[in-house]
Design an enzyme around this catalytic site. Structure first.
Site, PDB file in Angstrom:
ATOM      1  N   SER A  14      -6.545  -2.446   2.342  1.00  0.00           N
ATOM      2  CA  SER A  14      -6.848  -1.943   0.996  1.00  0.00           C
ATOM      3  C   SER A  14      -7.223  -3.049   0.019  1.00  0.00           C
ATOM      4  CB  SER A  14      -5.669  -1.138   0.438  1.00  0.00           C
ATOM      5  OG  SER A  14      -5.459   0.031   1.175  1.00  0.00           O
TER       6      SER A  14
ATOM      7  N   SER B 283     -11.131   9.209  -0.837  1.00  0.00           N
ATOM      8  CA  SER B 283     -11.332   8.233   0.239  1.00  0.00           C
ATOM      9  C   SER B 283     -12.670   8.435   0.940  1.00  0.00           C
ATOM     10  CB  SER B 283     -10.193   8.332   1.261  1.00  0.00           C
ATOM     11  OG  SER B 283      -8.974   7.898   0.706  1.00  0.00           O
TER      12      SER B 283
ATOM     13  N   GLU C 271       0.809  -1.219   0.000  1.00  0.00           N
ATOM     14  CA  GLU C 271       0.000   0.000   0.000  1.00  0.00           C
ATOM     15  C   GLU C 271       0.847   1.277   0.000  1.00  0.00           C
ATOM     16  OE1 GLU C 271      -3.530  -0.626   2.785  1.00  0.00           O
ATOM     17  OE2 GLU C 271      -2.271  -2.370   3.202  1.00  0.00           O
TER      18      GLU C 271
END
Length: 388
Positions: A205, A351, A14
């Site tokens: 994620s 996000s 990530e």
């Protein structure tokens, strides 16, 4: 003016999205009047100070920019201590979100934003978080952990012990080749159902996650090894077809846990059945959030209550995002399931955590103030306890 060191990057898969989060956070911190020191952790684990107004596309790695961390004495560069009041880690995934970085910052006597060492570790290890949810009476999907030894046996390692999972089944220890995958798959399906979800136990994620609505042995084997992080375990869960994915954003204010959401994750048309890494962070075809979600008010309130309970029970600090599944074919009173908690959720422009907080009426200056304030308070509490 407080000086905030924003840590991003790291050695996890990530890395890139972490730097995207950092770019956004640095921009918002500057706009809110903070001094900002962006520090990128490279993929091989070295720390370098960056310029706050430069693009994150390239990491400056000149020797004079190298940052070191000193036990009991903060961050240093070129023989001088950096003027850092608090660290804001946006280091998603392994080594940055699993408690290890948090422990390092504590050893350096640095205040930091977000959850502490234990809460971060519990949140990252999905099965541990599910155990806490079970204790709280929050439903979770059935699951089974595969150990490194199980995975070695599945990969035909002749030195690997016979899986304990098989002890209650009439299975020969001498099975080899694809027969091992067939056996493993059969046992898992008997316990969890025909459709499976395979994921790393400790990752975020959606990295390494595979949905297997109708798995064959070879596809199952590929999914396990894609999810496998050496030395860690793989989590296999019951997969819910046409699952609805909902998320709650939480922010620890001075006298309450502000809960925003839940919101429903909407994937781009034609995309796969789970929220993958690419769908989360693609610039052009990323997932969006529908708020309010098309579910009953009672269900939304139940999800928010579950989210707050988990945040408190795990001992989280500052902020987090808690994710849930809804089985659209389930009974009205038994179709909500806890999925996972993210103690350092994505903070990019797209996000879901900041989106949900803005739906609640909060803007970045207030969010940052609350997150940083809780970090200072946690630091003061730790040092008060250590001085006793």
């Amino acid at each position: 003016m407080k000086n905030v060191a924003v840590l991003s990057g790291g050695r996890s898969p990530e890395h890139d999205v972490s730097r995207m989060s950092a770019e956004n956070i640095c921009k918002e911190l500057v706009a809110a009047g903070y001094g900002v020191l962006p520090i990128v952790i490279t993929r091989n684990g070295r720390w370098f100070l960056q310029d706050v107004h430069e693009s994150v596309a390239v990491i400056r790695q000149e020797a004079e920019r190298g940052v070191s961390i000193h036990p009991g004495d903060g961050l240093w560069m070129n023989g001088e201590k950096l003027a850092v009041d608090i660290v804001f880690p946006v280091t998603h995934g392994t080594e940055g979100e699993d408690g290890r970085l948090q422990a390092l910052l504590e050893l350096a006597h640095l205040p930091y934003a977000g959850s502490g060492t234990v809460a971060s570790m519990m949140g990252m290890y999905k099965n541990l978080a599910k155990d806490v949810a079970r204790i709280l009476g929050i439903p979770v999907t059935p699951s089974i952990l595969l150990s490194p030894d199980d995975i070695a046996w599945l990969g035909n390692d002749e030195d690997a012990p016979f899986p304990r999972l098989f002890t209650s089944f009439d299975i020969s220890p001498d099975s080899t080749g694809t027969a091992r995958a067939d056996l493993f798959l059969g046992v898992l399906q008997e316990k969890l159902g025909k459709s499976l979800l395979v994921k790393p136990e400790a990752s975020g994620s959606s990295v390494g996650v595979t949905a297997l609505p109708q798995p064959g042995a070879e596809i199952f084997l590929d999914a396990v090894f894609m999810a496998y992080i050496p030395g860690e375990r793989v989590l296999v869960e019951t997969f819910i077809p046409d699952v609805m994915e909902l998320e709650c954003a939480l922010l620890e204010a001075e006298d309450e846990i502000v809960t925003a959401g839940p919101g429903l994750v909407r994937k781009p048309a034609g995309e796969e059945s789970i929220l993958s890494y690419d769908i989360k962070y693609s610039v052009h075809r990323h997932a969006t959030m529908e708020y309010p979600p098309p579910i009953a008010r009672e269900e939304a309130e139940m999800i928010a209550t579950y989210a707050r309970s988990l945040f408190s029970a795990l001992g989280c600090t500052g902020y987090a995002r808690v994710d849930f599944f809804i089985d659209p074919s389930g009974k009205p009173d038994a179709r909500i399931f806890f999925n996972e908690i993210n103690t350092l959720p994505g903070l990019t422009d797209t996000s879901h955590w900041p989106f949900l907080m803005k739906c609640k009426g909060l803007e970045w200056p207030q969010m940052l103030l609350e997150i940083l304030s809780r970090g200072f308070e946690a630091y003061s509490l730790r040092h008060h306890e250590s001085d006793r």
